[in-house]
Design an enzyme around this catalytic site. Structure first.
Site, mmCIF file in Angstrom:
data_model
loop_
_atom_site.group_PDB
_atom_site.id
_atom_site.type_symbol
_atom_site.label_atom_id
_atom_site.label_comp_id
_atom_site.label_asym_id
_atom_site.label_seq_id
_atom_site.Cartn_x
_atom_site.Cartn_y
_atom_site.Cartn_z
ATOM 1 N N GLU A 142 60.556 35.459 -14.457
ATOM 2 C CA GLU A 142 59.784 34.502 -15.423
ATOM 3 C C GLU A 142 58.342 34.893 -15.713
ATOM 4 O OE1 GLU A 142 59.672 30.640 -13.380
ATOM 5 O OE2 GLU A 142 57.874 29.911 -14.679
ATOM 6 N N ASP A 148 59.444 25.610 -9.276
ATOM 7 C CA ASP A 148 58.713 24.226 -9.753
ATOM 8 C C ASP A 148 59.397 23.837 -11.158
ATOM 9 O OD1 ASP A 148 58.349 26.204 -11.681
ATOM 10 O OD2 ASP A 148 56.017 26.266 -11.297
ATOM 11 N N ASP A 154 60.378 30.463 -10.664
ATOM 12 C CA ASP A 154 59.501 29.592 -9.625
ATOM 13 C C ASP A 154 60.155 28.496 -9.191
ATOM 14 O OD1 ASP A 154 57.150 31.147 -9.025
ATOM 15 O OD2 ASP A 154 56.379 30.635 -10.885
ATOM 16 N N ASP A 207 58.716 23.953 -14.286
ATOM 17 C CA ASP A 207 58.737 24.919 -15.266
ATOM 18 C C ASP A 207 59.907 26.034 -15.061
ATOM 19 O OD1 ASP A 207 56.833 23.942 -16.927
ATOM 20 O OD2 ASP A 207 55.350 25.379 -16.277
#
Ligand code: 1YM
Length: 641
Positions: free
Chosen positions: A432, A507, A505, A509
């Site tokens: 990412e 998180d 990640d 997103d």
């Protein structure tokens, strides 16, 4: 002294029986596949199967399964009750025979074939052999009969009448505790696993009520009853997929002792979700029952479309892929003697079934189309749109295949390939963002690790057909990098990396991108997922430093566990790790990429139906189910079914 002698003389048949069960205890894997959690649950299916058979024979209407506080299992049915008379071959009661003689199942008792039964359909005696203790109660003739076995199926006494009951009450109740000497990995039952399968069994056996209770947790219970059977199954599967016509087409027929049931309905998506079963067992590899129905679907829709003047002479005939686009279908057959073949023995081989399922399905489908011209037109239109898109997709696909047409500079500008050409040792990281991509390129082992940074948004393929997906830059790059091709040309043996590692990640997103990638893989590269090539990297959450030692841990639990090992006088420092993009090359290598230190999570598709449901919920048009799912599964962990 005397006692011992008597036992040896007159009970030799019993000793043989126990040797049989001893064999099960010596090699449990031979009988239930594995002694892991899966094997533990398999015990329940074996007993439930016997109750289902009783329902199929027309005598049982309600099956209840209870998980005890001690992780024992009770299965109760309201069928005829296992016969209690003396069995002529063994000289024991039929109950004892069923529970102590290997493969006793359908061979005993009068008439009726055993149609259900799992891959290792080996029956009640195997469950008894692998239990610490097992109790059977039979309600019959106004009596309650009871027998208890312990430590691997040894009867503690003969079958005895212990109580009276209403003469009209009949049924069988089996209560057992799996032996923890056998199930060394776990003896804890997973409510969700039981619930999923029992719900499926209720869908597959219309009119049968199946209830599940959990005594380990207050008020935990579920009950499944589907008057419409697989019609309601299709309805549920299509719930978040916008059906495009009203009627769920239902077909039910029987020929030469083979029962065929099919239900289907088209939806707005571009995927085909066809699930087939034989004797309540899923057949993910398909087989003759599925072949017959697919063949009939293509033939009859072409015939109808031509006769109705919808498909003109100049048009290409509709292909199988065209008529299956957007279909949700359940095929369920019951066969007295199924032959399974294929890699995982989940493909039906009986050749007579092809003709029978074709005939039963095609006659009913023709009738439906004739009687419902409006819905017929919607279905034909959908297939014809698919046909036109297929032609367009072919052109687009050629772009990704013919190197000349692909923007090579752009492609190689993106992919930092590994030096090795040996796919078995090669890995590709889908990373990412550009900055994490940059660190990954610096931190990798360039011999075996390729890096593909993902810049743009990945297209949500749940809402797009192949042709549009192929016009997406990121997706084209991924397809080119994998080397397998796509659609009709897909070839798993051409996969250039045996580990495809999604690195995002931890998180929101990050999980969004991960879901988009998994959706892409699941819909367009399913065999890659099924073959176990897809992984998620797990970047650590904390770094613990003490003295010269640096330790990375994945989560709070691991942090606490590690700190506990340090002792009270050690001074340490804890840092919460930043996102991937903020780690330098060395950190990224150490924590997430180095094959000796990293933790990868394999993404598997244990249960295609659940995965399908989850993806359509997560990625489909409807917002509400997605919000609901995310709220219930905030960490996303459940997607790794
Ligand atoms: C909770 C588990 O085992 N139910 C059950 C089993 C049998 C019967 C009824 C049954 C079958 C038949 C005749 C028959 C079984 N019987 C046998 C055997 N529930 C559960 N309910 N009468 C009753 O098949 O003809 C094996 S299983 F061998 F004794 F017939």
């Amino acid at each position: 002294m005397n006692d011992e002698k008597i036992e040896k003389v007159y009970d030799s048949s019993a000793i043989q029986v126990l040797e049989g069960l001893e064999a099960v205890r010596k090699r449990p894997g031979m009988y239930i596949g594995t002694t892991s959690s899966r094997g533990l649950h398999h015990l329940v299916w074996e007993i439930v199967d016997n109750a289902i058979d009783e329902a199929l024979a027309g005598y049982c209407t309600h099956i209840e399964v209870t998980v005890g506080k001690d992780n024992s299992i009770t299965v109760k049915d309201d069928g005829r009750g296992i016969p209690v008379d003396i069995h002529p071959k063994t000289g024991k009661s039929t109950v004892e025979t069923v529970y102590t003689v290997l493969h006793a199942g359908g061979k005993f008792g009068g008439g009726g074939y055993k149609v259900s039964g799992g891959l290792h359909g080996v029956g009640a005696s195997v469950v008894n052999a692998l239990s610490d203790w097992l109790e059977v109660k039979v309600y019959k003739n106004g009596n309650v009969y009871y027998q208890r076995f312990s430590k691997g199926g040894h009867p503690e006494d003969n079958l005895k009448i212990i109580d009276k009951c209403d003469v009209n009450r009949t049924g069988t109740t089996v209560h057992f505790l799996p032996d923890d000497d056998i199930f060394t990995e776990t003896t804890v039952y997973d409510y969700e696993i039981l619930k999923t399968r029992l719900k499926e069994l209720a869908f597959l056996n219309k009119g049968l009520r199946i209830s599940l209770y959990d005594d380990r947790e207050a008020d935990k219970k579920d009950s499944f009853y589907y008057e419409g059977g697989i019609i309601e199954y299709v309805q549920m599967l299509n719930k978040n997929k916008n059906p495009i016509h009203e009627t769920i087409v239902y077909v039910d027929g029987e020929d030469k002792d083979i029962k065929v049931e099919v239900a289907f309905q088209y939806n707005e998506t571009y995927n085909s979700s066809i699930y087939s079963f034989v004797n309540n067992i899923t057949t993910p590899e398909g087989g003759t029952h599925e072949d017959g129905v697919r063949r009939a679907l293509t033939r009859i829709l072409n015939k109808y479309a031509t006769n109705a003047g919808l498909l003109k002479e100049k048009d290409d005939p509709l292909t199988g892929d065209d008529v299956r686009e957007g279909i949700t279908m359940i095929i369920s057959i019951k066969h007295p003697n199924p032959q399974f073949e294929g890699q995982t023995k989940t493909k039906l081989g009986n050749s007579e079934v092809r003709t029978i399922s074709d005939k039963i399905f095609s006659e009913a489908l023709e009738r439906f189309l004739m009687e419902n011209p409006d819905q017929a037109k919607i279905i034909i239109d959908k297939s014809m749109t698919a046909s036109r898109a297929r032609v367009a997709a072919k052109k687009a696909r050629e772009l990704t295949r013919r190197k000349g047409d692909l923007d090579i500079t752009n492609f190689y500008g993106k992919l930092s390939d590994c030096k090795s050409k040996d796919a078995t040792v090669s890995e590709i990281f889908l990373v990412e963002g550009d900055s994490a991509g940059g660190s990954a390129i610096k931190g990798r082992d360039s011999m075996t690790q390729a890096i593909l940074p993902l810049r743009g948004k990945i297209l949500n393929v749940e809402k797009a057909r192949l042709d549009r997906a192929l016009s997406n830059e990121e997706i084209r790059t991924i397809i080119t990098a994998f080397g397998t091709g796509i659609g009709e040309e897909f070839d798993l043996s051409k996969l250039r990396y045996h580990k495809i590692i999604i690195m995002t990640d931890a998180d929101v997103d990050g999980s969004h991108i991960r879901v988009l990638l998994l959706t892409l893989f699941y819909r367009f590269f399913k065999p890659i997922v099924e073959a176990g090539h897809v992984y998620a990297a797990q970047p650590p959450l904390y770094r613990i430093t003490h003295g010269k030692t640096r330790k990375y841990v994945l989560d709070d639990a691991e942090r606490d566990e590690y700190l506990a090992t340090l002792g009270p006088n050690v001074r340490y420092e804890i840092a919460r790790m930043k996102g991937l993009g903020e780690m330098d090359a060395e950190e990224l290598n150490e924590t997430t990429m180095d094959i000796n230190q990293r933790v990868l999570r394999k993404i598997t598709v244990e249960d295609a139906i659940s995965a399908d449901e989850i993806f359509s919920k997560l990625m489909g048009e409807e917002v509400e189910p997605r919000r609901e799912f995310i709220e219930q599964n905030a960490t996303y962990a459940n997607l790794d079914v």
